[in-house]
Scaffold this motif. Structure first.
Motif, short mmCIF file in Angstrom:
data_model
loop_
_atom_site.label_atom_id
_atom_site.label_comp_id
_atom_site.label_asym_id
_atom_site.label_seq_id
_atom_site.Cartn_x
_atom_site.Cartn_y
_atom_site.Cartn_z
N GLU A 1 0.82 -1.21 0.00
CA GLU A 1 0.00 0.00 0.00
C GLU A 1 0.86 1.27 0.00
O GLU A 1 2.06 1.24 0.30
CB GLU A 1 -0.94 0.01 1.21
CG GLU A 1 -0.22 0.09 2.54
CD GLU A 1 -1.18 0.00 3.73
OE1 GLU A 1 -2.34 -0.39 3.51
OE2 GLU A 1 -0.75 0.33 4.86
N TYR A 2 0.19 2.36 -0.41
CA TYR A 2 0.76 3.71 -0.27
C TYR A 2 0.03 4.42 0.87
O TYR A 2 -1.16 4.15 1.12
CB TYR A 2 0.54 4.53 -1.55
CG TYR A 2 1.17 3.96 -2.80
CD1 TYR A 2 2.53 4.10 -3.05
CD2 TYR A 2 0.38 3.34 -3.77
CE1 TYR A 2 3.10 3.61 -4.22
CE2 TYR A 2 0.94 2.85 -4.93
CZ TYR A 2 2.30 2.98 -5.16
OH TYR A 2 2.85 2.51 -6.31
N ARG B 1 -2.14 13.94 4.27
CA ARG B 1 -2.83 15.17 3.88
C ARG B 1 -2.75 16.20 5.00
O ARG B 1 -2.81 15.86 6.17
CB ARG B 1 -4.30 14.89 3.56
CG ARG B 1 -4.53 13.99 2.36
CD ARG B 1 -6.02 13.73 2.16
NE ARG B 1 -6.28 12.86 1.04
CZ ARG B 1 -6.48 13.30 -0.21
NH1 ARG B 1 -6.43 14.62 -0.44
NH2 ARG B 1 -6.71 12.45 -1.19
N GLN B 2 -2.67 17.45 4.56
CA GLN B 2 -2.71 18.56 5.50
C GLN B 2 -3.81 19.52 5.05
O GLN B 2 -3.71 20.10 3.97
CB GLN B 2 -1.35 19.28 5.55
CG GLN B 2 -1.30 20.41 6.58
CD GLN B 2 0.09 20.99 6.72
OE1 GLN B 2 1.08 20.30 6.52
NE2 GLN B 2 0.16 22.26 7.07
N PHE B 3 -4.86 19.61 5.86
CA PHE B 3 -6.04 20.42 5.52
C PHE B 3 -6.62 19.99 4.16
O PHE B 3 -7.02 20.82 3.34
CB PHE B 3 -5.71 21.91 5.51
CG PHE B 3 -5.10 22.40 6.79
CD1 PHE B 3 -5.83 22.36 7.98
CD2 PHE B 3 -3.80 22.87 6.81
CE1 PHE B 3 -5.27 22.80 9.18
CE2 PHE B 3 -3.24 23.32 8.00
CZ PHE B 3 -3.97 23.27 9.19
N GLY B 4 -6.64 18.66 3.93
CA GLY B 4 -7.25 18.11 2.74
C GLY B 4 -6.33 18.00 1.54
O GLY B 4 -6.64 17.30 0.57
N GLU C 1 -2.40 16.75 10.28
CA GLU C 1 -2.19 15.85 9.15
C GLU C 1 -2.99 14.57 9.36
O GLU C 1 -3.10 14.05 10.46
CB GLU C 1 -0.69 15.50 9.00
CG GLU C 1 0.16 16.69 8.60
CD GLU C 1 1.62 16.32 8.45
OE1 GLU C 1 2.34 17.05 7.75
OE2 GLU C 1 2.07 15.29 9.02
N THR C 2 -3.53 14.08 8.25
CA THR C 2 -4.28 12.82 8.26
C THR C 2 -3.66 11.87 7.23
O THR C 2 -3.01 12.31 6.27
CB THR C 2 -5.76 13.03 7.93
OG1 THR C 2 -5.87 13.65 6.64
CG2 THR C 2 -6.43 13.91 8.97
N ALA C 3 -3.91 10.58 7.42
CA ALA C 3 -3.34 9.57 6.52
C ALA C 3 -4.46 8.83 5.80
O ALA C 3 -5.47 8.46 6.41
CB ALA C 3 -2.46 8.58 7.29
N ALA C 4 -4.27 8.63 4.49
CA ALA C 4 -5.20 7.83 3.68
C ALA C 4 -4.40 6.73 2.98
O ALA C 4 -3.20 6.88 2.73
CB ALA C 4 -5.91 8.70 2.65
N ALA D 1 -4.34 10.74 -6.60
CA ALA D 1 -5.09 11.45 -5.56
C ALA D 1 -5.54 12.83 -6.04
O ALA D 1 -6.66 13.26 -5.73
CB ALA D 1 -4.21 11.58 -4.31
N GLN D 2 -4.70 13.50 -6.79
CA GLN D 2 -5.03 14.85 -7.24
C GLN D 2 -6.13 14.86 -8.29
O GLN D 2 -6.97 15.76 -8.32
CB GLN D 2 -3.77 15.53 -7.79
CG GLN D 2 -2.73 15.84 -6.71
CD GLN D 2 -1.43 16.34 -7.29
OE1 GLN D 2 -1.15 16.15 -8.48
NE2 GLN D 2 -0.61 16.98 -6.45
N THR D 3 -6.14 13.87 -9.19
CA THR D 3 -7.12 13.86 -10.29
C THR D 3 -8.38 13.08 -9.96
O THR D 3 -9.46 13.41 -10.47
CB THR D 3 -6.49 13.26 -11.55
OG1 THR D 3 -5.99 11.94 -11.25
CG2 THR D 3 -5.34 14.12 -12.05
#
Length: 292
Positions: free
Chosen positions: A34-35, A39-42, A61-64, A105-107
């Protein structure tokens, strides 16, 4: 005093729990397959691709998680139209993986469902366009890999913008609708029989030409051989007569030759049962017995 100590103990426990909770929130574990997106503020701040323990800022920061392994997407069966306006059923699947997790993640907002939706649209359109450029017969004969190559070449460049890598496209079923399958197969068999008959006729014609040419060449060679044999035979007889002429050209040799020939003639006439030979007085054989 006792109340104060209890209050202090409770406060210590609360602080300890809070420290443990904050500590747990600051640690993230990345597995082999996995990766981890931090994220910081989304907004994705960094990507963790190596397995192990990493740290992040609690509450900020959160992790996905995104899968690193190869994924299977099974497309729904769909009707496609060939160049000669024949309907066929296409049922296929795709093997894919996330090549660039940041771009993914960006797209696509880190959504596997969104990625599969993009793949579904791209693969279906590529399959439809490929089949629409072929006749029904060409589609049926392209199931050995040609169609897969066409679809992969058309789809792969478009998927890179989403951070997706297509590994393989395969058709589980690429067949005719049940209501006209038998008629189409019978027509294809008839066409193949006609082609085979044409090849057979052409082969027989070519074989006949080869046989005629070969027979002609053999006849010419036999004729030339017979001609050469007659020439050699004539030359041999000529040489034989020349040798005889040289051997018996002198008178004494000629008489001896006549004597031998007369004996051979007498021997041949005396074979078999009892024989009586009547000779005239001027016969060479009679002359032998008379000693002349």
């Amino acid at each position: 005093m006792v109340y104060s100590m209890k209050k202090r103990s409770i406060l210590t426990i609360i602080i300890g729990v809070a420290v443990i909770a904050v500590g747990g929130m600051s640690v993230t574990v990345t597995a082999q397959n996995e990766y981890k997106l931090i994220r910081q503020f989304g907004k994705v701040k960094r990507v963790i691709s190596s397995p192990g323990i990493s740290f992040k800022i609690p509450f900020i920061e959160t992790a996905a998680t995104l899968p690193k392994q190869t994924l299977l997407y099974d497309l729904s069966p769909s009707d496609v139209i060939t160049r000669d306006k024949k309907t066929m059923i296409s049922d296929s699947y795709v093997l894919w993986r996330i090549e660039d997790p940041l771009k993914f993640a960006q797209t696509l907002n880190s959504s596997i469902e969104s990625g599969e939706s993009r793949i579904n649209t791209a693969v279906y359109n590529a399959t439809k366009n490929a089949i629409s450029s072929m006749s029904q017969d060409e589609v049926i004969t392209s199931r050995d890999g040609e169609l897969s190559d066409i679809v992969m070449n058309a789809v792969t460049p478009n998927m890179s913008q989403y951070g997706i890598e297509l590994l393989e496209f395969e058709t589980k079923q690429l067949d005719l609708p049940d209501d006209n399958k038998e008629a189409v197969y019978e027509r294809m068999i008839s066409e193949r029989d006609n082609i085979a008959a044409t090849y057979t006729a052409e082969g027989n014609s070519e074989a006949k030409v080869i046989r005629n040419t070969t027979d002609k060449e053999i006849a010419i060679k036999i004729s030339e051989a017979q001609k050469q044999a007659e020439i050699l035979k004539a030359e041999g007889e000529q040489e034989y007569m020349k040798i005889l002429a040289q051997a018996y050209g002198e008178e004494d040799r000629s008489e001896f030759y006549s004597y031998v020939r007369s004996l051979e003639a007498l021997e041949k006439s005396m074979t078999g049962g009892d024989k009586t030979i009547i000779l005239s007085s001027d016969s060479p054989i009679a002359q032998i017995f008379e000693g002349e």
